[in-house]
Design a protein around this motif. Structure first.
Motif, PDB file in Angstrom:
ATOM      1  N   ASP A 162       0.832  -1.212   0.000  1.00 37.68           N
ATOM      2  CA  ASP A 162       0.000   0.000   0.000  1.00 37.68           C
ATOM      3  C   ASP A 162       0.861   1.255   0.000  1.00 37.68           C
ATOM      4  O   ASP A 162       0.348   2.360   0.088  1.00 37.68           O
ATOM      5  N   TYR A 400      -4.869   2.243   7.228  1.00 37.58           N
ATOM      6  CA  TYR A 400      -3.993   1.882   6.113  1.00 37.58           C
ATOM      7  C   TYR A 400      -2.804   2.832   6.067  1.00 37.58           C
ATOM      8  O   TYR A 400      -2.942   4.005   6.426  1.00 37.58           O
ATOM      9  N   ALA A 407      -9.590   2.816   8.998  1.00 38.27           N
ATOM     10  CA  ALA A 407     -10.642   2.077   8.284  1.00 38.27           C
ATOM     11  C   ALA A 407     -11.490   1.297   9.284  1.00 38.27           C
ATOM     12  O   ALA A 407     -12.637   0.961   9.005  1.00 38.27           O
ATOM     13  N   GLU A 426     -22.543  -1.014   4.292  1.00 34.82           N
ATOM     14  CA  GLU A 426     -22.465  -0.331   2.999  1.00 34.82           C
ATOM     15  C   GLU A 426     -21.031  -0.349   2.450  1.00 34.82           C
ATOM     16  O   GLU A 426     -20.096  -0.665   3.178  1.00 34.82           O
ATOM     17  N   ASN A 427     -20.904   0.028   1.197  1.00 39.11           N
ATOM     18  CA  ASN A 427     -19.578   0.050   0.553  1.00 39.11           C
ATOM     19  C   ASN A 427     -18.629   0.930   1.358  1.00 39.11           C
ATOM     20  O   ASN A 427     -19.007   2.015   1.796  1.00 39.11           O
ATOM     21  N   GLY A 428     -17.405   0.404   1.539  1.00 39.16           N
ATOM     22  CA  GLY A 428     -16.386   1.193   2.241  1.00 39.16           C
ATOM     23  C   GLY A 428     -16.544   1.199   3.753  1.00 39.16           C
ATOM     24  O   GLY A 428     -15.870   1.959   4.447  1.00 39.16           O
ATOM     25  N   SER A 429     -17.417   0.332   4.286  1.00 40.07           N
ATOM     26  CA  SER A 429     -17.649   0.369   5.737  1.00 40.07           C
ATOM     27  C   SER A 429     -16.570  -0.394   6.511  1.00 40.07           C
ATOM     28  O   SER A 429     -16.526  -0.317   7.737  1.00 40.07           O
ATOM     29  N   GLY A 430     -15.721  -1.147   5.808  1.00 40.99           N
ATOM     30  CA  GLY A 430     -14.601  -1.797   6.489  1.00 40.99           C
ATOM     31  C   GLY A 430     -14.685  -3.317   6.555  1.00 40.99           C
ATOM     32  O   GLY A 430     -13.883  -3.956   7.245  1.00 40.99           O
ATOM     33  N   LYS A 431     -15.597  -3.916   5.817  1.00 42.22           N
ATOM     34  CA  LYS A 431     -15.788  -5.370   5.892  1.00 42.22           C
ATOM     35  C   LYS A 431     -14.558  -6.135   5.400  1.00 42.22           C
ATOM     36  O   LYS A 431     -14.062  -7.037   6.070  1.00 42.22           O
ATOM     37  N   THR A 432     -14.092  -5.749   4.214  1.00 41.98           N
ATOM     38  CA  THR A 432     -12.936  -6.457   3.652  1.00 41.98           C
ATOM     39  C   THR A 432     -11.706  -6.247   4.537  1.00 41.98           C
ATOM     40  O   THR A 432     -10.905  -7.166   4.752  1.00 41.98           O
ATOM     41  N   THR A 433     -11.578  -5.048   5.083  1.00 38.82           N
ATOM     42  CA  THR A 433     -10.438  -4.757   5.953  1.00 38.82           C
ATOM     43  C   THR A 433     -10.466  -5.680   7.171  1.00 38.82           C
ATOM     44  O   THR A 433      -9.442  -6.273   7.542  1.00 38.82           O
ATOM     45  N   TYR A 442      -3.232  -8.313   7.648  1.00 43.01           N
ATOM     46  CA  TYR A 442      -2.835  -7.019   8.204  1.00 43.01           C
ATOM     47  C   TYR A 442      -2.790  -7.154   9.714  1.00 43.01           C
ATOM     48  O   TYR A 442      -3.572  -7.916  10.295  1.00 43.01           O
ATOM     49  N   GLN A 473     -12.612 -10.994  -2.146  1.00 38.28           N
ATOM     50  CA  GLN A 473     -13.535 -10.230  -2.999  1.00 38.28           C
ATOM     51  C   GLN A 473     -12.892  -9.987  -4.366  1.00 38.28           C
ATOM     52  O   GLN A 473     -13.540 -10.073  -5.387  1.00 38.28           O
ATOM     53  N   HIS A 587     -23.740  -8.532   0.368  1.00 36.68           N
ATOM     54  CA  HIS A 587     -24.768  -7.470   0.338  1.00 36.68           C
ATOM     55  C   HIS A 587     -26.152  -8.086   0.153  1.00 36.68           C
ATOM     56  O   HIS A 587     -27.147  -7.387   0.211  1.00 36.68           O
TER      57      HIS A 587
HETATM   58  N1  LIG Z   1      -5.300  -0.751   0.524  1.00 38.50           N
HETATM   59  C1  LIG Z   1      -5.938   0.313   1.003  1.00 38.50           C
HETATM   60  N2  LIG Z   1      -5.267   1.450   1.278  1.00 38.50           N
HETATM   61  C2  LIG Z   1      -5.909   2.529   1.764  1.00 38.50           C
HETATM   62  N3  LIG Z   1      -7.207   2.571   2.022  1.00 38.50           N
HETATM   63  C3  LIG Z   1      -7.934   1.464   1.767  1.00 38.50           C
HETATM   64  C4  LIG Z   1      -7.341   0.291   1.241  1.00 38.50           C
HETATM   65  N4  LIG Z   1      -8.309  -0.634   1.078  1.00 38.50           N
HETATM   66  C5  LIG Z   1      -9.444  -0.068   1.488  1.00 38.50           C
HETATM   67  N5  LIG Z   1      -9.235   1.199   1.912  1.00 38.50           N
HETATM   68  C6  LIG Z   1     -10.239   2.118   2.479  1.00 38.50           C
HETATM   69  O1  LIG Z   1     -10.701   1.539   3.690  1.00 38.50           O
HETATM   70  C7  LIG Z   1     -12.098   1.692   3.816  1.00 38.50           C
HETATM   71  C8  LIG Z   1     -12.761   0.341   4.017  1.00 38.50           C
HETATM   72  O2  LIG Z   1     -12.591  -0.424   2.854  1.00 38.50           O
HETATM   73  P1  LIG Z   1     -13.078  -1.922   2.741  1.00 38.50           P
HETATM   74  O3  LIG Z   1     -12.512  -2.490   1.491  1.00 38.50           O
HETATM   75  O4  LIG Z   1     -12.789  -2.629   3.997  1.00 38.50           O
HETATM   76  O5  LIG Z   1     -14.654  -1.715   2.574  1.00 38.50           O
HETATM   77  P2  LIG Z   1     -15.800  -2.800   2.364  1.00 38.50           P
HETATM   78  O6  LIG Z   1     -16.727  -2.667   3.500  1.00 38.50           O
HETATM   79  O7  LIG Z   1     -15.228  -4.130   2.097  1.00 38.50           O
HETATM   80  O8  LIG Z   1     -16.516  -2.219   1.044  1.00 38.50           O
HETATM   81  P3  LIG Z   1     -17.240  -3.015  -0.184  1.00 38.50           P
HETATM   82  O9  LIG Z   1     -18.624  -3.316   0.249  1.00 38.50           O
HETATM   83  O10 LIG Z   1     -17.242  -1.991  -1.268  1.00 38.50           O
HETATM   84  O11 LIG Z   1     -16.442  -4.201  -0.503  1.00 38.50           O
HETATM   85  C9  LIG Z   1     -12.556   2.419   2.567  1.00 38.50           C
HETATM   86  O12 LIG Z   1     -12.720   3.769   2.898  1.00 38.50           O
HETATM   87  C10 LIG Z   1     -11.425   2.256   1.575  1.00 38.50           C
HETATM   88  O13 LIG Z   1     -11.318   3.379   0.766  1.00 38.50           O
END
Ligand SMILES: Nc1ncnc2c1ncn2[C@@H]1O[C@H](COP(=O)(O)OP(=O)(O)OP(=O)(O)O)[C@@H](O)[C@H]1O
Ligand SMILES: [Mg+2]
Length: 635
Positions: A162, A400, A407, A426-433, A442, A473, A587
């Motif tokens: 990153d 990050y 995040a 919702e999108n960007g809420s932090g699930k994947t993180t 991480y 994903q 979703h």
């Molecule tokens: N590698 C990264 N570096 C910096 N910021 C990141 C990185 N990956 C994700 N983010 C930010 O972290 C936040 C959470 O992202 P994340 O991918 O966890 O969302 P999500 O809930 O999985 O969304 P989605 O439903 O779209 O998959 C977002 O604001 C995104 O922009």
């Protein structure tokens, strides 16, 4: 240090052409150029030189000790014979310059002449053998260097990817550093040869007339200065262009790859991309032309100074002759010795300069390796747990690299054995993180993840990852066979493969492929097949089931699946979780209404938690989103 100040900000630097792209690049260029300038002065590099040579020799020794020893020994021996031939030449000239009839002088010179011939022949043989050993060494060193680099790039902490600085350093190491490593090995050996040659020639000159030796050295100084300075200009330019070059490569990949070929055409992106590439290329061209001009100026100045100095040497020789300080015969020998010493000096300077130039790139490689090694996660102090009764995410916060906002903020989640736990939001809420933190990819900034009593930060990363299956994903579509795409490096067990394919719905896909599990999933090669987006997703899901790990993480596993496949996959998940646990991110809220627990994330925090009925009764975000989705079917 004067050189440093004069090198700064050359007049014909790449211009910001009034657009964002070049303005941004230009700022970066100068930042990189200036920052690096301080550390690559000749003296600074000279101080690092022994270390570089040590690294180069160790690499070479590691690649092949026999070839390394042979190369050095043969080069040394050939240097010795060069000197010997020169001394023997002195004998020939002395015999020829004595008084007496010509046939007698030639006869007197014959023994020395034979010695010269033998020495030259032996030296040629040794040089050929040394060249062969040196040529053998090159690919072997390159292999060691490349493998070492990839060994590190595949181990470093994911967060490194990153960071733009890490990518720049990695690109420099891969692009030029690997080549420079074997080049430095080779040039170090040439330096050894050069030094031996020069000692021999200089000894001859010094014995004949010490003043000539001093003049000779002075005559070479301008050339040496020019070589070092132009190497530095070249290196700094290429260093500062790393970022723009990487941008150009990324673009040119996008323009020449199958993956993007269709979208490029449907959006008629061609002209837009071509224009960007053209601007990046023009930007690099301007920087390189400016560098070339300054290098040429440097060389012209040095040549002029070198010419004057060489003339000085010959004038001095003439003066010594005129005042009778040097007999004619000795002057003849001195002329030969001067030419030979000059050739040796030129060779040595060239080798030293190459060493300096390649050494700069090699030090990039070494610096990258050291940085990457420091980014490899430390070894754990506790053995990885085989399984768990309960995984606890306890007030985890994660930011990050380079991001201003975290995040995840103090997220707490629990997964028990045998449970299906859902993560929605919702999108960007932090699930994947959160999924990546649970997968050990991480490390949290604060808070812990525990498998029962064991905090996963105390455990070695790889053994822990062996116990976690992740369907990402953004899963990769590996250009490998179907079987390898599912087993992912593990031994292929036909029964397990069949079970995993059945659970994910990949079985019907594989059944229709010409070579079944052995079909290569890459259309760029003969007999390669291509899958649809949903078919690929089934293969990716099969990966997760094949791994039979106690924790299965599925991030949007059904986004591309048809309704029947989606239904079947969620049914498989329940069966899979009988003695394991599944964390599912989706979703499609209807698919998780039967989950044992549902966490709703919002803005990086857990905003709701509970089973479906509880969340519906709560009337919060979950209830709102669920009702919204349901209303589309049942208005
Ligand atoms: N590698 C990264 N570096 C910096 N910021 C990141 C990185 N990956 C994700 N983010 C930010 O972290 C936040 C959470 O992202 P994340 O991918 O966890 O969302 P999500 O809930 O999985 O969304 P989605 O439903 O779209 O998959 C977002 O604001 C995104 O922009
Ligand atoms: Mg996501």
């Amino acid at each position: 240090m004067r050189i440093t100040s004069r090198l700064r900000r050359p007049d014909a630097a790449p211009e910001a052409q009034g657009d964002e792209l070049t303005a941004e690049l230009s700022a970066f260029y100068w930042q990189a150029y200036d920052a690096r300038m301080a550390s690559v002065g000749f003296l600074a590099t000279a101080r690092q030189f022994p270390g570089l040579v040590g690294h180069a020799m160790r690499l070479s020794w590691q690649a092949n000790r026999h070839d390394t020893a042979a190369t050095i020994a043969l080069n040394l021996a050939s240097g010795v014979f060069t000197g010997y031939a020169l001394f023997a030449t002195t004998g020939v000239l002395e015999a020829l310059f004595t008084a007496g009839p010509t046939p007698a002088r030639v006869r007197a010179a014959l023994p020395s002449l034979v010695l010269v011939a033998v020495a030259v022949a032996v030296r040629s043989g040794l040089q050929s053998a040394a060249g062969w050993a040196q040529a053998r060494l090159k690919p072997q060193v390159e292999r060691v260097v490349e493998v070492r680099l990839l060994d590190l790039t595949t181990q470093v902490d994911l967060s490194a990817f990153d960071e733009p600085g890490f990518h720049d350093a990695m690109q420099r190491a891969r692009d030029r550093g690997v080549y420079a490593a074997q080049q430095v090995v080779s040039e170090v050996i040439s330096c050894v040869t050069g030094v031996v040659g020069i000692i021999a020639a200089a000894t001859v000159v010094a014995v004949l007339q010490p003043i000539l030796l001093a003049l000779l050295v002075v005559a070479q100084l301008p050339g040496g200065w020019a070589a070092v300075r132009s190497a530095r200009i070249g290196y700094l330019t290429s260093f500062a262009l790393a970022d723009s070059r990487r941008r150009k490569w990324i673009l040119s990949d996008l323009m020449a790859e199958r993956r993007t070929a269709a979208e490029l055409r449907s959006f008629t992106l061609r002209h837009f991309l071509l224009d960007r590439v053209a601007r990046l290329a023009a930007y690099a061209r301007d920087a390189e032309l400016a560098a070339a001009r300054r290098q040429a100026l440097t060389r012209v100045t040095a040549s002029a100074a070198g010419g004057v100095a060489t003339a000085g040497v010959y004038i001095a020789l003439g003066a010594l002759l005129a005042v009778g300080a040097l007999p004619l015969a000795v002057a003849g020998t001195a002329m030969l010795a001067i030419r030979s010493a000059q050739a040796s000096l030129t060779n040595l300077l060239y080798a030293v300069n190459q060493c300096y130039e390649e050494g700069l790139y090699f030090s990039d490689y070494l610096a990258f390796c050291a940085d990457a090694a420091a980014r490899v996660p430390p070894r754990g102090t506790r053995p990885a747990p085989r399984g768990f009764d309960r995984i606890t995410v306890d007030r985890v916060t994660f930011t990050y690299p380079g991001a201003s906002e975290p995040a995840l903020h103090e997220v707490s989640v629990e997964i028990r054995r045998g449970e299906v736990v859902a993560l929605v939001g919702e999108n960007g809420s932090g699930k994947t993180t959160l999924a990546k933190i649970l997968a050990g990819l991480y490390r949290p900034v604060a808070g812990t993840v525990r498998w029962d009593e064991t905090a996963i930060e105390d455990v070695d990363a790889e053994p822990l990852r062996e116990r976690i299956a992740v369907i990402a994903q953004d899963h990769a579509n590996w250009p490998l066979t179907v079987s390898h795409n599912i087993t992912m490096g593990r031994a292929a067990d036909p029964d397990m493969l069949a079970a995993a394919a059945a659970a994910s719905g990949a079985d019907t896909v594989i059944g229709s492929l010409p070579h079944g599990y052995d079909t290569l999933l890459d259309r760029q090669f003969k007999d390669g097949a291509e899958l649809s987006g949903g078919q690929w997703q089934r293969i990716a899901a099969a990966r997760g089931f094949y791994r039979s790990a106690p924790l299965l993480i599925m991030d949007e596993p059904t986004a591309a699946l048809d309704a029947r496949a989606e239904y079947a996959l969620f049914a498989s998940v329940r069966g899979h979780a009988a003695d394991r646990s599944v964390l599912i991110i989706t979703h499609r809220l209807a698919s998780v209404r039967h989950a044992d627990r549902i966490y709703v994330l919002g803005g990086g925090r857990v905003i709701e938690r509970g089973v479906h009925a509880e969340l519906m009764a709560l009337g919060g975000q979950y209830a709102e989103l669920y009702t919204l989705q349901a209303s589309q079917y049942d208005p």
